[in-house]
Write an enzyme that holds these catalytic residues in place. Sequence first.
Site, PDB file in Angstrom:
ATOM      1  N   LYS A  74      23.824   9.117  21.068  1.00 45.71           N
ATOM      2  CA  LYS A  74      22.950   9.429  21.397  1.00 45.71           C
ATOM      3  C   LYS A  74      21.548   9.783  21.120  1.00 45.71           C
ATOM      4  CE  LYS A  74      25.104  12.892  18.119  1.00 45.71           C
ATOM      5  NZ  LYS A  74      26.464  11.657  17.800  1.00 45.71           N
ATOM      6  N   THR A  75      20.595   8.963  19.721  1.00 42.93           N
ATOM      7  CA  THR A  75      19.712   9.214  19.703  1.00 42.93           C
ATOM      8  C   THR A  75      19.203   7.538  20.772  1.00 42.93           C
ATOM      9  OG1 THR A  75      19.376   9.170  17.586  1.00 42.93           O
ATOM     10  CG2 THR A  75      17.529   8.223  18.509  1.00 42.93           C
ATOM     11  N   ASP A 119      16.792  15.778  16.713  1.00 41.79           N
ATOM     12  CA  ASP A 119      19.026  15.110  16.341  1.00 41.79           C
ATOM     13  C   ASP A 119      18.875  16.757  14.603  1.00 41.79           C
ATOM     14  OD1 ASP A 119      20.304  13.743  16.224  1.00 41.79           O
ATOM     15  OD2 ASP A 119      19.916  12.196  14.314  1.00 41.79           O
ATOM     16  N   THR A 168      26.555  16.731  16.106  1.00 36.63           N
ATOM     17  CA  THR A 168      28.100  16.619  15.604  1.00 36.63           C
ATOM     18  C   THR A 168      29.066  17.841  15.252  1.00 36.63           C
ATOM     19  OG1 THR A 168      27.449  16.542  13.394  1.00 36.63           O
ATOM     20  CG2 THR A 168      27.044  14.094  14.071  1.00 36.63           C
ATOM     21  N   ARG A 227      27.659   1.681  16.278  1.00 37.41           N
ATOM     22  CA  ARG A 227      26.408   1.467  15.496  1.00 37.41           C
ATOM     23  C   ARG A 227      28.000   0.512  13.890  1.00 37.41           C
ATOM     24  NH1 ARG A 227      22.070   4.853  12.972  1.00 37.41           N
ATOM     25  NH2 ARG A 227      21.119   3.724  14.320  1.00 37.41           N
TER      26      ARG A 227
HETATM   27  P1  ADP Z   1      23.579   8.710  17.312  1.00 35.09           P
HETATM   28  O1  ADP Z   1      22.706   9.194  17.592  1.00 35.09           O
HETATM   29  O2  ADP Z   1      24.744   9.209  18.260  1.00 35.09           O
HETATM   30  O3  ADP Z   1      23.819   8.906  15.419  1.00 35.09           O
HETATM   31  P2  ADP Z   1      23.064   6.339  17.788  1.00 35.09           P
HETATM   32  O4  ADP Z   1      21.765   6.763  19.210  1.00 35.09           O
HETATM   33  O5  ADP Z   1      21.697   6.200  16.502  1.00 35.09           O
HETATM   34  O6  ADP Z   1      23.938   6.847  17.154  1.00 35.09           O
HETATM   35  O7  ADP Z   1      23.220   4.728  17.640  1.00 35.09           O
HETATM   36  C1  ADP Z   1      23.710   4.114  16.743  1.00 35.09           C
HETATM   37  C2  ADP Z   1      23.257   2.138  17.464  1.00 35.09           C
HETATM   38  O8  ADP Z   1      24.848   1.867  18.366  1.00 35.09           O
HETATM   39  C3  ADP Z   1      22.291   1.869  18.012  1.00 35.09           C
HETATM   40  O9  ADP Z   1      21.340   1.793  17.528  1.00 35.09           O
HETATM   41  C4  ADP Z   1      22.225   1.200  19.538  1.00 35.09           C
HETATM   42  O10 ADP Z   1      22.106  -0.165  19.008  1.00 35.09           O
HETATM   43  C5  ADP Z   1      24.374   1.622  19.233  1.00 35.09           C
HETATM   44  N1  ADP Z   1      24.368   1.721  20.170  1.00 35.09           N
HETATM   45  C6  ADP Z   1      24.678   2.975  20.349  1.00 35.09           C
HETATM   46  N2  ADP Z   1      25.250   3.953  22.225  1.00 35.09           N
HETATM   47  C7  ADP Z   1      25.137   2.184  22.280  1.00 35.09           C
HETATM   48  C8  ADP Z   1      25.971   1.613  23.618  1.00 35.09           C
HETATM   49  N3  ADP Z   1      26.668   2.458  24.994  1.00 35.09           N
HETATM   50  N4  ADP Z   1      25.984   0.706  24.234  1.00 35.09           N
HETATM   51  C9  ADP Z   1      25.493  -0.266  22.772  1.00 35.09           C
HETATM   52  N5  ADP Z   1      24.622  -0.085  22.080  1.00 35.09           N
HETATM   53  C10 ADP Z   1      25.013   1.348  21.545  1.00 35.09           C
END
Ligand code: ADP
Length: 335
Positions: A74-75, A119, A168, A227
């Site tokens: 998401k981030t 977030d 979430t 991740r």
């Molecule tokens: P969320 O905000 O949903 O908790 P993040 O955006 O922080 O998740 O993602 C976690 C990590 O996973 C990121 O640092 C990135 O390296 C990796 N990541 C997430 N989505 C992808 C994607 N679609 N393709 C490649 N790497 C991704």
Amino acid sequence: MISSSQRDTQRIVSGKEKSSDTSFPENTLRPKKIEDYVGQEKIKKHLLVSISSAKIRKEALEHIIFYGPPWLGKTTLANIIANEMGVNIKSSSGPAIEKQSDLVSILSNLEEGDILFIDEIHRLKPQIEEILYTGMEDFSVDIMVGTGTWAQWVKLPLKKFTLIGATTKLSCLSSPLRDRFWNILKLDFYSDQEIGKILQKNSQTINLNLDDIIVKMLAKRARGTPRIANRILKIIRDYHTIGKNIYEQKELENILYDIGIDSLGLDYLDRKYLQTLLEKFAGWPVGLGTIAAAIGEEESTLEDVVEPYLLQVGFIERSPRGRKITFSGKEHINQ
Ligand code: ADP
């Protein structure tokens, strides 16, 4: 006693960033453009259209909310959008914005088209949320100036910005806030093939030469979560550095087993959860609070981190009567 937050950082499959990770270029692994972002095809398609049309119209993008389990990207998407739009992004989180004045100050410093990423937006306090209502809709906020008899409400105009929220728990978002988002987009767990692509690409970035068999093996253990895939890569790179042959399937299997990841990526907390349902409650439906007390874990950790994947792989069922282990869940735990 180990606190739940301490225990969480000990989880191998925990997606939380750890301080010892500074040598691991997590930031360089984060995709910067939509074309490099693997999976979530529907969302990407939708965003490409929205971004292109906003650019043609020279307008700010409409407000977006991303929801789904943690660590699915998401981030990352919020940052990609800012990059593709060529605008600044200011990131904060629900619990970090403590006072109305904090939010007013953030909003009033945004430039035309900028993105505000919040977030855990479901954790904003109600009185802070209210500021967002007019902010998002009319691009203005009402602020009180002066004191005593001189105090009066003044409308403070804002530049046209885009709010991107991540959560979430979409159901915990109040409806007035939710209704102000034009785009409500759900992120799903990734397929093994998609995780495989991420592993393939990222392993090359950190100078590991994984063959297809090893990539498939690791992808199955990443719980459909980028991740966690990156986390596993970091661990096996460490083993590689100290001389273990991570390119040999049997040796790699032993490493993964030693660090507590089973053949489907379940770790000790997932297995403890399933074992508790099976052994303590004999497979009957149980409420989340009861399971949390039996395991000694916070309800929110179980609900946000453990349960989504167990539901996804069909190892548990959730009903109004509680959580119940399924036949395949029993089979997996009895293996
Ligand atoms: P969320 O905000 O949903 O908790 P993040 O955006 O922080 O998740 O993602 C976690 C990590 O996973 C990121 O640092 C990135 O390296 C990796 N990541 C997430 N989505 C992808 C994607 N679609 N393709 C490649 N790497 C991704």
